[in-house]
Every structure is written in structure tokens, then in C-alpha cells.
Design a protein around this motif. Structure first.
Motif: not given
Lengths: 307, 354
Positions: A165, A167, A169-172, A181-182, A282-284, A287-288, A290-291
Motif C-alpha cells: 500500500p 508509495l 512517489a505519489e501521483l504527480k 511509483e509504488r 480506500k481512494p488515495s 483522488i489526486h 481527478v485534480e
């Protein structure tokens, strides 16, 4: 959203000169085949005469497609009607007598179609990954990509790999794509992920914000690539997502677990999603996403307005 | 019975915590911890023992930090040696892609922010950890949370949750009296909870040799806001004092890494508590994660519905406001440390060397 996107609606090996094939982009049915030169053609899968699916017809020796209902024959290059066999005449048909034609391009083992002919073609791929497959998943396109971002195990499996679960690097956004990167573990006995200090492998996912087409790169902690793949989810009819994929297992893979990836299929794309697991995920990252999509779309709109 | 006392801020500047209840409440309820990215801070990236000649990878807000040693000294780099110097180097490292780095308290600390502002005096004071490290290996470990770091710290500073979520480890809510005091400056918040005749923590009852049914408890949570690290210091009578260093490193905005030290060197070697208590982190962290993981997505966007609060939430509320104040200052380009985080805090937390 679907109009100006090049959708990977088929793998190269799925389309032949022998038989037309039906695919969808959302509610838009499309027929694909290869003409006598091997060039892939794409028309609306709907004969303008009596609305029969052209995919139920056949490909003639000339490379034209012929409707199986009354034999109306169309040129795949532009959709123009070229023959109504029963008329027994050489008459020319006015331009309005045509099937709707779509832009089509073939590269890297994928056939991509765009509903808006004015949309620039994507850059050609440098390589065709040798492994491939197609699945139809009863999950809509947005949710399919969200699942890939939030827990890849919901939609894919990589031999010997357990997705964590956590990361790196989060979604960018990177160069117009959505990238994360997970951290991953080998599926061998090990210290549980929530208590692990270091992870031996990571999965980098780079996704086109519009089509959701995703490049996957599995690499070890010394940056050695182990597996590369492209996952091309396309929205199909009735909320189904059609997923075409290609992959390549790197020949040089340091370590026992990495070597064992070659024992069987290294990548599996699931044909169904576990609803119970999906519901509680759970979304994480999603959510990024969408933005980020909103930001990219707004920027694109500003650039187009300025141009 | 609950008493709440407040404190006077130590800074010369305006106190970020407004005396106007409405202003304070508005700040508390504008809390979107996921959006807070604080810079110019030292983060404890790895236990010193985890860093050798082979690079290990860490991250602060997704920014890569590769750590290894050269001639025994730690190095923190933006790039893996096999990767080389990438053209996409960030502003957080120097021309060679190196970050400011320090080694203290048994951790390798990396500086996230403007490298020119890195200074040893911005590294938090942790009085019960030896500066040169060397705490036994069985007292350190790593746990992870799939939630944002400020939520983890808000969870920690609200100790009333422990009476319910961790009752089987640290004891339940039964006690005669509870007092909560909160101290703060612009860089830290300290919560002191005093409990009279509280149910004995099961971990002390079963493994620590505490025979009585109740104990007197003084628990302190002190958070260094920018570095996202906390001390959890508990004095128990009867019982041994608990010395936990609890960093919450934001590897991404929604994932937290906790390289902890549960320093039980103060406990006699023949007492099982010395060896059992450090392992409690594995159980307690899973209990916390069961709540903070589903909480986290609900704090990723501004929320029209306000959280409800009780008087017991004072420390958490002030933590929110202080973090927001720092974030707002940084958004204006003000990265100055107005208070000294390296000043000795032994007296404040009640640490007397035991």
C-alpha cells in the motif's frame, strides 16, 4: 472526452485481411480490418444503407469491406461507397453515400482509433513488446484506472510480486502524464509490508490523463528494469472496459525471484474485478488523479484559446 | 473531571493561536492536512544502522532521497548512483544533487527545503536519545501508515484515543482524575496529560511486574511541527518510564513512515518489559492504522461539514492551527525559525535522566 483521444482499440495481431472485427469506443461501434496493403481501416460499424453491422460482412480481395446484408461495398480509406453489386452498373455514387470513417494508426503492436480525424497522431512507438493479451472487464473506464492507481492487484498480477500500500512517489504530473511509483515486495516469506524498512522492487505507472493508457515499469532497488508493459483500457459499451496489453520481460534480471518471473506468464491482466475488495479499497492516488486531470485540461484549454 | 490549562507562547511574534474563539474555530475547521507541505526542516530519514555503502531509498513528499556512506559519513542524494545526475534536478539539492545531511540520535537526517537554510540548530532536541545513537537494535524498528503524516501526529497527541483503541496495551479510560495541559510555540506543541489512579497498562501488568491495579501517570507528547517528529514520554508510578521517539515522515502526502526508537535502556535487564515494550509498536501501529487509513481520504479535500470537538481535543485543535500557521507563513515566503527547536526541553517534558 472520447472524441479527441487515440484509443488503443486492438492489438496488431487481432486484425487481419480475412475477417472484419467489431470494437467499441464508448457507445460508438467500430469495424476494423486490413486492406490489401495490410493497412488497418476503421469505419463506423454501421452500414448507412440499413444500419447493419459491417463487421458481419467480409473483406474483399480488393481490400474493401462488404456489408453482409445487401453487399454494399466501402473503401476503408475514406468510407466512400464504391459498389452496390445488384445495380450491375459502373455509376459513381455521390459523396454523401459513405460510411463514417475514423482516423486509424498502428504502432508498437497497438491499433489506435480516434473519433476526431483532426486530432494529431501520437508519436510512433520505438518497440513492440512481445507478450500481449486482451480482456473485457465489467468495470467502467474511470473506475478501472482508479483501481490501477489505488491497488494494482485489483486489475493485474505480476508473477512473484506483491504490491504494497506504500508509495515511493505519489501521483504527480510529469511531462503531461500521471506518474506514481509504488513499493512492492517479492511474494516470498518476508517481513510484513507495514513493518518493512525497505522494499526490493517498485512499480512505476505512467498514465495518459485522457485515455488511461499506462506504461508500467517494474524495477529493482538498483534501478534494473525487470518488466515493462503497456496497459490500454478503452471504454466499451455498457460500461465494460476493454483492456489490451503488451509486455516484455527483460532478459537480464538479477536475483532469484526476478529470474523466476520467467516461469510462466509474467503479467496477468484480470478478466474480472473482485467487487468485495474493490468496494473497500480506500481512494488515495485516484483522488489526486481527478485534480491533476482538471489542471491538465484547464491548461490545455488555455493553450488552445491562446493559440 | 477535566481541567484544561493553557500556556503563554514563547515567541515574540503574534501567537498563531488566536484568543478569539471564533477565529480559532474557523482555523481548526479549515484543516486539510493533506495539503500541508512544510519545508526547511530536518527529517529523520533512516536509522543509522540502515545506512551502509549500498544506497537505500527514502522520500519526503515523493522527493527521492538516496542514502549511503562514503568513508563512514552519510550521504544524501537526489539520485541513485546507477541513475547518474538527471537533468530534472530539483531546487532541494546542490549542483551535485546532494542534500544537507546530519547524523544524530541514531538517525540519518536529511534537509528538505532550501539547502542554504540548513543549520544544525534546526534539528529537534530529543533528551532521552543518546546523541551518538547506539540504542540496542531490538529497541528500534519501522512501521508504516497509509495516511497523511499530520493525521498520524494528530492521532498521537490525542491520547484519549489510546484508552479505547489501545486499551489492551496501555490501559483503559478508568481513572479518578485527568488533567491536560498544552504548551506551544511557533515550532512545537507539547501536551501533558496527568492521570490519577488510572487502570494499569496491561503491558506493564503482564510484562513489567506492576502488581497494583492503578498507577499514577504523566504522559507527554511533544511534536516538532516542521520535522513531523514526536516524543512520547510517559512516567508511570508504579512502573518504568516510557521513552518513545515517534517520527512521522511524510514519504508522500498520503503515506507516513515511522522509524521509531522505543528506548527501554532505563528498564532493568532482567525485566521482560525492556524487551516486550519495543515490540508493542507493531500491535499499536496496526490499531492506529485501522482508523487513520480510512480517515485519510476524508481529509484530502476541503470539507463543508465541520468536525465536532470535545474539550479533550484541545491539543489536537492547537496542533492543527499551528501547522496551518506555519504553512501560511511558508506560502508567504517566510521560512524563518522563530523558536529554537534544539533547545533542551528536558524540564518541559519532565525528563530527569530516568
Amino acid at each position: 472526452m472520447t472524441e479527441a483521444v487515440w484509443w488503443a482499440v486492438a492489438r496488431s495481431e487481432e486484425i487481419s485481411k480475412d475477417k472484419p472485427v467489431n470494437v467499441d469506443i464508448g457507445d460508438q461501434p467500430i469495424v476494423l480490418w486490413r486492406d490489401s496493403d495490410g493497412i488497418v481501416r476503421a469505419l463506423e460499424d454501421r452500414c448507412p444503407h440499413r444500419r447493419a453491422p459491417l463487421s458481419l460482412g467480409c473483406v474483399l480481395g480488393s481490400g474493401m469491406i462488404q456489408c453482409g446484408y445487401h453487399g454494399w461495398t466501402f473503401d476503408g480509406a475514406n468510407g466512400q461507397l464504391v459498389d452496390i453489386p445488384n445495380l450491375k452498373s459502373e455509376r459513381k455514387f455521390p459523396p454523401v453515400y459513405r460510411a463514417r470513417a475514423f482516423g486509424v494508426t498502428e504502432s508498437g503492436g497497438f491499433i489506435r482509433v480516434c473519433l476526431d480525424a483532426k486530432t494529431p497522431q501520437p508519436a510512433p512507438a520505438e518497440e513492440t513488446l512481445p507478450l500481449s493479451g486482451t480482456e473485457n472487464v465489467a468495470l467502467d473506464h474511470d473506475q478501472y484506472i482508479n483501481a490501477l492507481f489505488d491497488d494494482p492487484a485489483l486489475v493485474i498480477g505480476i508473477r512473484g510480486v506483491r504490491f504494497s500500500p506504500y508509495l515511493m512517489a505519489e501521483l504527480k504530473e510529469q511531462d503531461g502524464r500521471l506518474v506514481l511509483e509504488r513499493s512492492c515486495q517479492w511474494a516470498s516469506p518476508h517481513w510484513p509490508a507495514p513493518f518493512s524498512s525497505d522494499f526490493p522492487i517498485t512499480l512505476k505507472i505512467s498514465t495518459d490523463p485522457a485515455s488511461g493508457e499506462s506504461d508500467l515499469l517494474l524495477r529493482d532497488d538498483q534501478f534494473n528494469p525487470l518488466l515493462r508493459a503497456t496497459l490500454a483500457p478503452v471504454p466499451g459499451a455498457r460500461g465494460v472496459t476493454q483492456v489490451r496489453w503488451r509486455a516484455k520481460l527483460e532478459a537480464k534480471r538479477p536475483g532469484l525471484m526476478a529470474k523466476a518471473m520467467g516461469l510462466g506468464d509474467p503479467l496477468t491482466v484480470h478478466s474480472h474485478v473482485d467487487g468485495a475488495a474493490l468496494r473497500v479499497q480506500k481512494p488515495s492516488a485516484s483522488i489526486h488523479a481527478v485534480e491533476l486531470r482538471k489542471e491538465i485540461a484547464a491548461r490545455t484549454e488555455r493553450q488552445e484559446t491562446a493559440a | 473531571m477535566l481541567d484544561i490549562q493553557d500556556s503563554i507562547p514563547t515567541a515574540d511574534h503574534d501567537d498563531p493561536i488566536s484568543s478569539d474563539p471564533r477565529t480559532f474555530a474557523a482555523k481548526v475547521n479549515s484543516w486539510v492536512p493533506h495539503d500541508i507541505v512544510l519545508k526547511d526542516a530536518w527529517f529523520p530519514l533512516a536509522h543509522s544502522t540502515s545506512v551502509g555503502t549500498k544506497p537505500v531509498r527514502r522520500a519526503i513528499y515523493s522527493q527521492p532521497f538516496f542514502l549511503w556512506r562514503e568513508s563512514g559519513q552519510p550521504v544524501a542524494s537526489e539520485f541513485h548512483p546507477a541513475e547518474g545526475l538527471s537533468a530534472s534536478k530539483s531546487e532541494y539539492s546542490d549542483a551535485q544533487g546532494r542534500y544537507p545531511v546530519m547524523e544524530k540520535y541514531g538517525f540519518v537526517w536529511g534537509w528538505f527545503g532550501n539547502p542554504a537554510n540548513a543549520a544544525p540548530q534546526h534539528l529537534p532536541d530529543i533528551p532521552y536519545l543518546p546523541e551518538e545513537g547506539g540504542v540496542p537494535e531490538h529497541m528500534i524498528g519501522t512501521v508504516r501508515f497509509d495516511c497523511c503524516a499530520p493525521l498520524s501526529l494528530e492521532n498521537l497527541i490525542d491520547l484519549t484515543h489510546a484508552d479505547f483503541l489501545h486499551a489492551d496495551v496501555v490501559g483503559d479510560e478508568k481513572m479518578d482524575k485527568e488533567t491536560v495541559e498544552v504548551f506551544h510555540d511557533s515550532e512545537t506543541i507539547t501536551m501533558v496529560r496527568t492521570c490519577v489512579n488510572k487502570s494499569v497498562a496491561p503491558v506493564m501488568k503482564w510484562f513489567g511486574g506492576v502488581r497494583s491495579d492503578v498507577q499514577q501517570v504523566r504522559q507527554v507528547i511533544r511534536i516538532y511541527l516542521r520535522s513531523h517528529v514526536a516524543m512520547a514520554y510517559g512516567r508511570f508510578s508504579p512502573g518504568d518510564n516510557v521513552q518513545l521517539f515517534h517520527p512521522c515522515v511524510p514519504e508522500t502526502r498520503d503515506r507516513t513512515r515511522l522509524d521509531y526508537v522505543m528506548n527501554t535502556t532505563n528498564v532493568k535487564k532482567r525485566n521482560p518489559f525492556r524487551y516486550i515494550m519495543p515490540t508493542a509498536s507493531y500491535k499499536v501501529s496496526r490499531q492506529d492504522s485501522s482508523m487513520t487509513s480510512p480517515q485519510s481520504p476524508r481529509y484530502m479535500r476541503p470539507e463543508a461539514r465541520k468536525d465536532l470537538h470535545s474539550p479533550l481535543d484541545e491539543a489536537g485543535q492547537k496542533y492543527r492551527v499551528l501547522m496551518l500557521a506555519l504553512a501560511e507563513r511558508q506560502a508567504r515566503g517566510d521560512f524563518e525559525y522563530r523558536d529554537d527547536v534544539s533547545a533542551d526541553c528536558s524540564e518541559l517534558i519532565g525528563y530527569d535522566g530516568t
